[in-house]
Scaffold this active site. Sequence first.
Site, PDB file in Angstrom:
ATOM      1  CE1 TYR A 117      -3.609   2.635   1.017  1.00 41.45           C
ATOM      2  CE2 TYR A 117      -2.020   3.301   2.687  1.00 41.45           C
ATOM      3  CZ  TYR A 117      -3.180   3.539   1.977  1.00 41.45           C
ATOM      4  OH  TYR A 117      -3.895   4.682   2.220  1.00 41.45           O
ATOM      5  CG  ASN A 127      -3.182   7.029  11.912  1.00 39.55           C
ATOM      6  OD1 ASN A 127      -2.039   7.331  11.579  1.00 39.55           O
ATOM      7  ND2 ASN A 127      -3.533   5.794  12.172  1.00 39.55           N
TER       8      ASN A 127
HETATM    9  P1  NAD Z   1     -12.671   4.385   1.670  1.00 36.75           P
HETATM   10  O1  NAD Z   1     -12.427   2.929   1.440  1.00 36.75           O
HETATM   11  O2  NAD Z   1     -13.780   4.776   2.575  1.00 36.75           O
HETATM   12  O3  NAD Z   1     -12.885   5.133   0.279  1.00 36.75           O
HETATM   13  C1  NAD Z   1     -12.308   4.706  -0.924  1.00 36.75           C
HETATM   14  C2  NAD Z   1     -13.391   4.712  -1.982  1.00 36.75           C
HETATM   15  O4  NAD Z   1     -12.823   4.299  -3.237  1.00 36.75           O
HETATM   16  C3  NAD Z   1     -14.551   3.758  -1.676  1.00 36.75           C
HETATM   17  O5  NAD Z   1     -15.777   4.435  -1.785  1.00 36.75           O
HETATM   18  C4  NAD Z   1     -14.418   2.671  -2.745  1.00 36.75           C
HETATM   19  O6  NAD Z   1     -15.656   2.084  -3.076  1.00 36.75           O
HETATM   20  C5  NAD Z   1     -13.754   3.436  -3.885  1.00 36.75           C
HETATM   21  N1  NAD Z   1     -12.987   2.595  -4.823  1.00 36.75           N
HETATM   22  C6  NAD Z   1     -12.098   1.629  -4.511  1.00 36.75           C
HETATM   23  N2  NAD Z   1     -11.609   1.080  -5.645  1.00 36.75           N
HETATM   24  C7  NAD Z   1     -12.188   1.734  -6.692  1.00 36.75           C
HETATM   25  C8  NAD Z   1     -12.092   1.620  -8.097  1.00 36.75           C
HETATM   26  N3  NAD Z   1     -11.294   0.708  -8.667  1.00 36.75           N
HETATM   27  N4  NAD Z   1     -12.831   2.438  -8.856  1.00 36.75           N
HETATM   28  C9  NAD Z   1     -13.679   3.364  -8.294  1.00 36.75           C
HETATM   29  N5  NAD Z   1     -13.812   3.504  -6.958  1.00 36.75           N
HETATM   30  C10 NAD Z   1     -13.082   2.696  -6.167  1.00 36.75           C
HETATM   31  O7  NAD Z   1     -11.289   4.995   2.190  1.00 36.75           O
HETATM   32  P2  NAD Z   1     -10.955   6.427   2.778  1.00 36.75           P
HETATM   33  O8  NAD Z   1     -10.488   6.219   4.169  1.00 36.75           O
HETATM   34  O9  NAD Z   1     -12.051   7.375   2.496  1.00 36.75           O
HETATM   35  O10 NAD Z   1      -9.669   6.809   1.924  1.00 36.75           O
HETATM   36  C11 NAD Z   1      -9.698   7.743   0.842  1.00 36.75           C
HETATM   37  C12 NAD Z   1      -8.290   7.893   0.303  1.00 36.75           C
HETATM   38  O11 NAD Z   1      -7.420   8.364   1.332  1.00 36.75           O
HETATM   39  C13 NAD Z   1      -7.668   6.599  -0.203  1.00 36.75           C
HETATM   40  O12 NAD Z   1      -6.883   6.881  -1.331  1.00 36.75           O
HETATM   41  C14 NAD Z   1      -6.784   6.161   0.950  1.00 36.75           C
HETATM   42  O13 NAD Z   1      -5.730   5.333   0.518  1.00 36.75           O
HETATM   43  C15 NAD Z   1      -6.302   7.493   1.473  1.00 36.75           C
HETATM   44  N6  NAD Z   1      -5.862   7.478   2.885  1.00 36.75           N
HETATM   45  C16 NAD Z   1      -6.760   7.267   3.872  1.00 36.75           C
HETATM   46  C17 NAD Z   1      -6.313   7.284   5.216  1.00 36.75           C
HETATM   47  C18 NAD Z   1      -7.266   7.089   6.372  1.00 36.75           C
HETATM   48  O14 NAD Z   1      -6.805   7.200   7.529  1.00 36.75           O
HETATM   49  N7  NAD Z   1      -8.554   6.841   6.140  1.00 36.75           N
HETATM   50  C19 NAD Z   1      -4.964   7.485   5.510  1.00 36.75           C
HETATM   51  C20 NAD Z   1      -4.088   7.681   4.455  1.00 36.75           C
HETATM   52  C21 NAD Z   1      -4.552   7.707   3.141  1.00 36.75           C
HETATM   53  C1  UD2 Z   2      -2.695   3.797   9.317  1.00 38.04           C
HETATM   54  C2  UD2 Z   2      -3.657   3.683   8.156  1.00 38.04           C
HETATM   55  C3  UD2 Z   2      -3.035   2.954   7.014  1.00 38.04           C
HETATM   56  C4  UD2 Z   2      -1.684   3.533   6.646  1.00 38.04           C
HETATM   57  C5  UD2 Z   2      -0.815   3.638   7.899  1.00 38.04           C
HETATM   58  C6  UD2 Z   2       0.468   4.409   7.566  1.00 38.04           C
HETATM   59  C7  UD2 Z   2      -5.926   3.536   9.002  1.00 38.04           C
HETATM   60  C8  UD2 Z   2      -7.081   2.661   9.290  1.00 38.04           C
HETATM   61  N1  UD2 Z   2      -4.843   2.934   8.535  1.00 38.04           N
HETATM   62  O1  UD2 Z   2      -2.424   2.543   9.883  1.00 38.04           O
HETATM   63  O2  UD2 Z   2      -3.902   3.045   5.891  1.00 38.04           O
HETATM   64  O3  UD2 Z   2      -1.872   4.791   6.043  1.00 38.04           O
HETATM   65  O4  UD2 Z   2      -1.473   4.375   8.904  1.00 38.04           O
HETATM   66  O5  UD2 Z   2       1.401   4.235   8.540  1.00 38.04           O
HETATM   67  O6  UD2 Z   2      -5.971   4.734   9.154  1.00 38.04           O
HETATM   68  N2  UD2 Z   2      -4.839  -0.769  17.359  1.00 38.04           N
HETATM   69  C9  UD2 Z   2      -5.189  -1.283  18.587  1.00 38.04           C
HETATM   70  N3  UD2 Z   2      -6.383  -1.945  18.680  1.00 38.04           N
HETATM   71  C10 UD2 Z   2      -7.237  -2.104  17.618  1.00 38.04           C
HETATM   72  C11 UD2 Z   2      -6.869  -1.557  16.357  1.00 38.04           C
HETATM   73  C12 UD2 Z   2      -5.650  -0.890  16.271  1.00 38.04           C
HETATM   74  O7  UD2 Z   2      -4.456  -1.178  19.564  1.00 38.04           O
HETATM   75  O8  UD2 Z   2      -8.310  -2.708  17.788  1.00 38.04           O
HETATM   76  C13 UD2 Z   2      -3.539  -0.066  17.254  1.00 38.04           C
HETATM   77  C14 UD2 Z   2      -2.675  -0.580  16.111  1.00 38.04           C
HETATM   78  O9  UD2 Z   2      -1.887  -1.673  16.528  1.00 38.04           O
HETATM   79  C15 UD2 Z   2      -1.832   0.677  15.822  1.00 38.04           C
HETATM   80  C16 UD2 Z   2      -2.773   1.828  16.157  1.00 38.04           C
HETATM   81  O10 UD2 Z   2      -3.812   1.286  16.952  1.00 38.04           O
HETATM   82  O11 UD2 Z   2      -0.718   0.713  16.671  1.00 38.04           O
HETATM   83  C17 UD2 Z   2      -3.367   2.489  14.931  1.00 38.04           C
HETATM   84  O12 UD2 Z   2      -3.940   1.471  14.117  1.00 38.04           O
HETATM   85  P1  UD2 Z   2      -4.789   1.796  12.794  1.00 38.04           P
HETATM   86  O13 UD2 Z   2      -5.096   0.505  12.142  1.00 38.04           O
HETATM   87  O14 UD2 Z   2      -5.919   2.694  13.128  1.00 38.04           O
HETATM   88  O15 UD2 Z   2      -3.813   2.671  11.910  1.00 38.04           O
HETATM   89  P2  UD2 Z   2      -2.285   2.442  11.434  1.00 38.04           P
HETATM   90  O16 UD2 Z   2      -1.530   3.600  11.988  1.00 38.04           O
HETATM   91  O17 UD2 Z   2      -1.818   1.097  11.765  1.00 38.04           O
END
Ligand code: NAD
Ligand code: UD2
Length: 316
Positions: free
Chosen positions: A144, A173
């Site tokens: 990822y 996060n």
């Molecule tokens: P999410 O899974 O809620 O949203 C992603 C959306 O993309 C979903 O609605 C899904 O149906 C759509 N999707 C997936 N594959 C697709 C495809 N092939 N074609 C069209 N649509 C597709 O996730 P999110 O948390 O809203 O994340 C949004 C963006 O932010 C992502 O790029 C994710 O990697 C990035 N991001 C999120 C976090 C976080 O903490 N949530 C952290 C770092 C980066």
């Molecule tokens: C986040 C992002 C991931 C990536 C990564 C980059 C999410 C969900 N994931 O992963 O996409 O961008 O950052 O470094 O935002 N934990 C517990 N108990 C639980 C679940 C989690 O203790 O039930 C801990 C887990 O072990 C970690 C922390 O909480 O130490 C955060 O976990 P996470 O999955 O929310 O996010 P992270 O930072 O692993």
Amino acid sequence: MKTWLITGGCGFIGSHLADRLVRAKDRAIVLDDLSSGRADNLPPGAEFVKGDIRDAALVGRLMREADGCFHLAAIASVARSNEDWAGTHAVNLTGTINIFDAAARARPDARKVRVVYASSAAVYGDCPDMPLVEAAPTKPLTAYGADKLGCELHGRVADYVHGVPNVGLRFFNVYGPRQDPASPYSGVIAIFAKAVLEGRTPRVLGDGKQIRDFIFVDNVVDALVAAMRHDELRCDVFNVCTGRSTSIEALARLLAEACGAPPKIDYGPARSGDIRESLGDPTRLRSALGVTAGVTVADGMRRTLEWMRGGAPAKA
Ligand code: NAD
Ligand code: UD2
């Protein structure tokens, strides 16, 4: 009225962006395959197109209508990227190249469609230099993270070779309403909040001393909108973070307190490869994009709990 294409707009972050753009009376076209998102996340007024970001003809058609594209669609689960390496790569990196390519081809004239896309703090891997600045070494530890770094590299190609202005945002996060608490891949705040509201004890994985930089989804939307507006910035990446750290143990306590539950915590084995510290430096987010992620974890958590309890939608 401006027209924006939002890929992944039915997801957690994208649907909050759609809310903001529709509220601003702009036109929001949402492309989403509903693989993890839900159409009912969208506000009335957003135009929904079900489809895949890898469908070049469809993306090309939508891009021609757009003044700018917010590219958020991805398979946003680190665990899935490790289980299905090639499959997630096809969406997370090849899908992004398809977006840049469509932005390059959308207009015959010189003004290309601007793209603001989601990168991730995952590009830093376990870099120990806290707080993380954008110039810190990028050493992703997962497929990822590698694909998100690939998006940034192809962002350079999009600009230098094809003239497509673009900005990548390294989200830390993110949490808030609509983050699916039932998914095993969900963020820890959603998982803990669901547990506490159901009368269960949150389970900290490891010693709970690991830290994260939790940013409320509204502040992420602030960054997305600012990155689109600041069109003097191109081919750049920004941390989207608060600069404030919270330990996972402290988070579990805060949540219990916010719900009036006993401050009990269960401990389980640490996740393999869990990053010990992730804390971003928001200096450039503030100075170049003018965004301060001001929502505190306590306040953001309150709004998230309100949503989970089924109350009124959390207000900005
Ligand atoms: P999410 O899974 O809620 O949203 C992603 C959306 O993309 C979903 O609605 C899904 O149906 C759509 N999707 C997936 N594959 C697709 C495809 N092939 N074609 C069209 N649509 C597709 O996730 P999110 O948390 O809203 O994340 C949004 C963006 O932010 C992502 O790029 C994710 O990697 C990035 N991001 C999120 C976090 C976080 O903490 N949530 C952290 C770092 C980066
Ligand atoms: C986040 C992002 C991931 C990536 C990564 C980059 C999410 C969900 N994931 O992963 O996409 O961008 O950052 O470094 O935002 N934990 C517990 N108990 C639980 C679940 C989690 O203790 O039930 C801990 C887990 O072990 C970690 C922390 O909480 O130490 C955060 O976990 P996470 O999955 O929310 O996010 P992270 O930072 O692993």
